[in-house]
Design an enzyme around this catalytic site. Structure first.
Site, short mmCIF file in Angstrom:
data_model
loop_
_atom_site.label_atom_id
_atom_site.label_comp_id
_atom_site.label_asym_id
_atom_site.label_seq_id
_atom_site.Cartn_x
_atom_site.Cartn_y
_atom_site.Cartn_z
N THR A 72 0.85 -1.19 0.00
CA THR A 72 0.00 0.00 0.00
C THR A 72 0.88 1.23 0.00
O THR A 72 1.89 1.25 0.69
CB THR A 72 -0.85 0.07 1.29
OG1 THR A 72 -1.74 -1.03 1.32
CG2 THR A 72 -1.65 1.34 1.38
N ASP A 96 -7.63 -3.22 4.44
CA ASP A 96 -7.57 -2.12 5.39
C ASP A 96 -7.43 -0.76 4.70
O ASP A 96 -7.66 0.29 5.30
CB ASP A 96 -6.42 -2.32 6.39
CG ASP A 96 -5.06 -2.42 5.70
OD1 ASP A 96 -5.02 -2.78 4.50
OD2 ASP A 96 -4.04 -2.15 6.35
C1 SD4 Z 1 -4.40 -4.85 2.00
N1 SD4 Z 1 -2.89 -3.60 3.39
O1 SD4 Z 1 -5.24 -4.78 1.13
C2 SD4 Z 1 -3.42 -3.75 2.07
C3 SD4 Z 1 -2.43 -3.98 1.06
C4 SD4 Z 1 -1.10 -4.03 1.58
O2 SD4 Z 1 0.81 -3.37 2.38
O3 SD4 Z 1 -0.48 -4.86 1.47
N2 SD4 Z 1 -0.48 -3.21 2.16
O4 SD4 Z 1 -4.31 -5.79 2.79
#
Ligand code: SD4
Length: 363
Positions: free
Chosen positions: A223, A254
């Protein structure tokens, strides 16, 4: 996407911080404001946000410029279009923006056919009374408000990844307590019940080893989470991601959840997170970090405390957080992987990347 000189800069900085023992320490931003902080070495994104905020634009505008600069080139393959195919091979977008002055939030979740996640989130924040729109309705809204689309969000790379995953019988995947456990769906509960006692269900997980979760790393799970403090001292945060690779269609991570992937309050500070969103969103770690700082906790301790609270329940989770307080002091904490976050402040010539190694808190 890093250039060669970006790579060199990161390598040099890593060496310098290792030698000085400053890795992961709390850092005071000398020149104070404006300030840009972002997860990972997303250098072009931080530079774009910096150009915007340093030339007088607001924290909200700078967050949009910064996150957009990551969506277009598809940073690490997991921000913007063309990455993280779901079980059907489709890419969808999660994004969020928060104004730390007004506490307004705009978010889109599992948005289809529109690649501009952060701009769509800003449209929700600035042109509706809502906080979040989801799925195809989010796409229809975004297009009706002027964003380009509908667009196929797949890329050659995401299609190839998906085809290879199908060939390997859809392993690994995010299913649990269903049959078949070692092949593609359709999945069912009925067939597993025929195996016997319902208490056996917990051992029937599709594609997942009982000893650990789906393997999360930077290239299937990432992200951009960015915080900006503008010249007025106003704070905003934003996130954008295409989520988790081979997620179940409809899954929302998230990224669009205020308090989980990011949070901002100009009276206290800001936080950004990255990692296994399915776990992290159960703890609202960024809300915790900002509230801890409001109560006087230093950013380093606040970030460590939030990560430790998750790790106590999920020792195998992978995630990281940066925290920055309203005075511009920043720090990071992580679990399960080495984390890097990027900063640009008036006393720096260019973006500086800080490396944080996993550690258990001393509290
Ligand atoms: C998720 N947190 O969709 C996000 C993506 C992610 O590092 O990896 N963030 O789980």
């Amino acid at each position: 996407m890093s250039t060669n000189s970006d790579g060199l800069r990161i390598a040099l900085f890593f060496l310098v911080t290792l030698c000085s023992g400053a890795v992961g320490d709390e850092i005071r931003s000398g020149g104070k404001f404006p300030l840009v902080v972002s997860t990972w070495p997303f250098l072009e994104a931080v530079r774009a946000a910096w150009r915007s905020v340093d030339s007088g634009f607001s924290a909200v505008d700078a967050v949009v410029e910064g996150c957009s600069a990551c969506e277009e080139p598809r940073c690490d393959g997991t921000v913007g279009p063309g990455g993280s195919p779901d079980e059907n091979g489709e890419t969808t977008i999660d994004a969020m923006i928060m104004n730390g002055v007004t506490m307004e939030v705009g978010a889109v979740a599992a948005m289809r056919y529109v690649s501009d996640g952060i701009r769509a989130a800003r449209l929700v924040m600035q042109h509706t009374e809502h906080t979040m729109l989801v799925g195809e309705q989010a796409s229809i809204f975004a297009i009706s408000m002027g964003l380009p689309g509908p667009t196929n969000l797949s890329s050659e790379e995401s299609r190839e990844k998906w085809i290879n995953w199908k060939k390997s019988k859809c392993q690994p995947n995010f299913r649990k307590n269903v049959m078949p456990i070692d092949d593609c769906g359709p999945y069912s509960l009925e067939s597993i019940l025929s195996f016997g006692e319902r208490t056996c269900l917990s051992t029937k997980r599709a594609g997942l080893d009982q000893s650990g979760p789906y393997h999360v790393d930077r290239h299937n799970h990432d992200t951009i989470s960015m915080a900006v403090i503008d010249k007025m001292g106003h704070i905003a945060v934003g996130t954008s991601t295409n989520g988790a690779t081979f997620k179940i269609p409809g899954r929302v991570g998230d990224g669009p959840i205020a308090g989980s992937s990011a949070y901002a309050d100009t009276e206290a500070g800001a936080c950004g997170a990255t990692g296994d969103g399915d776990i992290m969103m159960r703890f609202l770690p960024c809300y915790q970090v900002v509230e801890s700082m409001r109560l006087g906790m230093e950013p380093k301790l606040a970030a460590q405390d939030a990560i430790a609270r998750i790790a106590r329940k999920y020792p195998n989770f992978v995630g990281a957080i940066f925290a920055v307080n309203k005075n511009g002091i920043h720090a990071g904490a992580c679990h399960g992987w080495t984390f890097q976050y990027s900063v640009r402040s008036p006393d720096m010539d260019d973006v500086v990347v800080y490396t944080v190694v996993p550690e258990m808190p001393t509290v």
